[in-house]
Design a protein around this motif. Structure first.
Motif, mmCIF file in Angstrom:
data_model
loop_
_atom_site.group_PDB
_atom_site.id
_atom_site.type_symbol
_atom_site.label_atom_id
_atom_site.label_comp_id
_atom_site.label_asym_id
_atom_site.label_seq_id
_atom_site.Cartn_x
_atom_site.Cartn_y
_atom_site.Cartn_z
ATOM 1 N N ASP A 10 30.301 13.326 -50.829
ATOM 2 C CA ASP A 10 29.503 13.699 -51.991
ATOM 3 C C ASP A 10 30.489 13.947 -53.113
ATOM 4 O O ASP A 10 31.392 14.779 -52.982
ATOM 5 C CB ASP A 10 28.690 14.973 -51.726
ATOM 6 N N ALA B 77 30.937 14.972 -57.067
ATOM 7 C CA ALA B 77 30.331 15.548 -58.270
ATOM 8 C C ALA B 77 31.034 14.962 -59.484
ATOM 9 O O ALA B 77 32.230 15.153 -59.682
ATOM 10 C CB ALA B 77 30.482 17.066 -58.251
ATOM 11 N N HIS C 117 31.987 14.758 -63.256
ATOM 12 C CA HIS C 117 32.098 15.620 -64.443
ATOM 13 C C HIS C 117 33.286 15.159 -65.265
ATOM 14 O O HIS C 117 33.996 14.226 -64.884
ATOM 15 C CB HIS C 117 32.205 17.107 -64.057
ATOM 16 N N ARG D 1 27.405 16.014 -64.145
ATOM 17 C CA ARG D 1 26.426 15.049 -64.638
ATOM 18 C C ARG D 1 25.528 14.544 -63.519
ATOM 19 O O ARG D 1 24.346 14.329 -63.709
ATOM 20 C CB ARG D 1 27.126 13.877 -65.314
ATOM 21 N N GLU D 2 26.131 14.302 -62.366
ATOM 22 C CA GLU D 2 25.379 13.866 -61.187
ATOM 23 C C GLU D 2 26.267 13.994 -59.965
ATOM 24 O O GLU D 2 27.497 14.074 -60.075
ATOM 25 C CB GLU D 2 24.882 12.425 -61.339
ATOM 26 N N LEU E 9 27.088 11.917 -56.630
ATOM 27 C CA LEU E 9 26.917 10.611 -55.996
ATOM 28 C C LEU E 9 27.336 10.690 -54.532
ATOM 29 O O LEU E 9 28.332 11.347 -54.200
ATOM 30 C CB LEU E 9 27.784 9.562 -56.698
#
Length: 183
Positions: A150, A152, A154, A166-167, A169
């Motif tokens: 995972d 993150a 940014h 921001r998301e 993935l």
């Protein structure tokens, strides 16, 4: 005297055949040992050497090889930058000498890329993820599964803060070419 010359010639021919057989056997055993060698075993004797590495997605890196594990390597790019590379994404390595490690060593089956990625996730380092399809992402590893991470996303150079993410993935480990960080 002619008999002595004949027997000496026969003995020399026999010795030449024995040497040729031995050389062929040594060459075949060498090929067999080489066929058992993994890339990690080929890289391990080059620890500390300057190498150039190309990966899927067009990524090219240069630096000193500082660690090698089962499915990964760590490259010190200099100026405080390191890169953790997935061996599966490597397309070529330049700068290796002729030495190789022993085939089937315990290190070849040792701590895999998942172990290395979990260490990076624990560290909470801000990373630049270079994927095998040429995608480049900035962010932090949140979690590491058996075949995924995972990630993150940014801003580059900024620590992970919930409000700045921001998301998140989910990336297959097979999609990772390199994780780069400044230390």
């Amino acid at each position: 005297m002619r008999w002595d010359d004949l027997f000496a010639d026969l003995e020399a021919q026999n010795q030449a055949l024995l040497l040729a057989e031995r050389d062929a056997e040594v060459a075949e055993l060498t090929r067999l040992e080489t066929s058992r060698l993994r890339l990690a075993g080929r890289l391990r004797p080059a620890l500390g050497a300057a190498v150039r590495i190309r990966c899927q997605g067009g990524l090219s890196l240069a630096g000193r090889l500082s660690a090698v594990g089962a499915g990964w390597l760590l490259l010190d790019e200099g100026a405080g930058r390191e890169a953790l590379l997935a061996v599966a994404a490597i397309t070529s390595v330049a700068g290796l000498g002729r030495l190789s490690g022993a085939p089937g060593s315990a290190l070849d089956e040792g701590l895999g890329i998942g172990h290395a990625l979990r260490g990076v996730a624990r560290d909470r380092s801000v990373l630049r993820a270079c994927l095998t399809d040429s995608t480049v992402l900035d962010g932090t590893l949140d979690r590491v599964g058996s075949d995924f991470v995972d990630f993150a996303v940014h801003a580059a150079g900024e620590p992970r803060r919930r409000e700045d993410v921001r998301e998140v993935l989910v990336l297959p480990i097979s999609a990772l070419a390199a994780l780069r960080r400044d230390s």
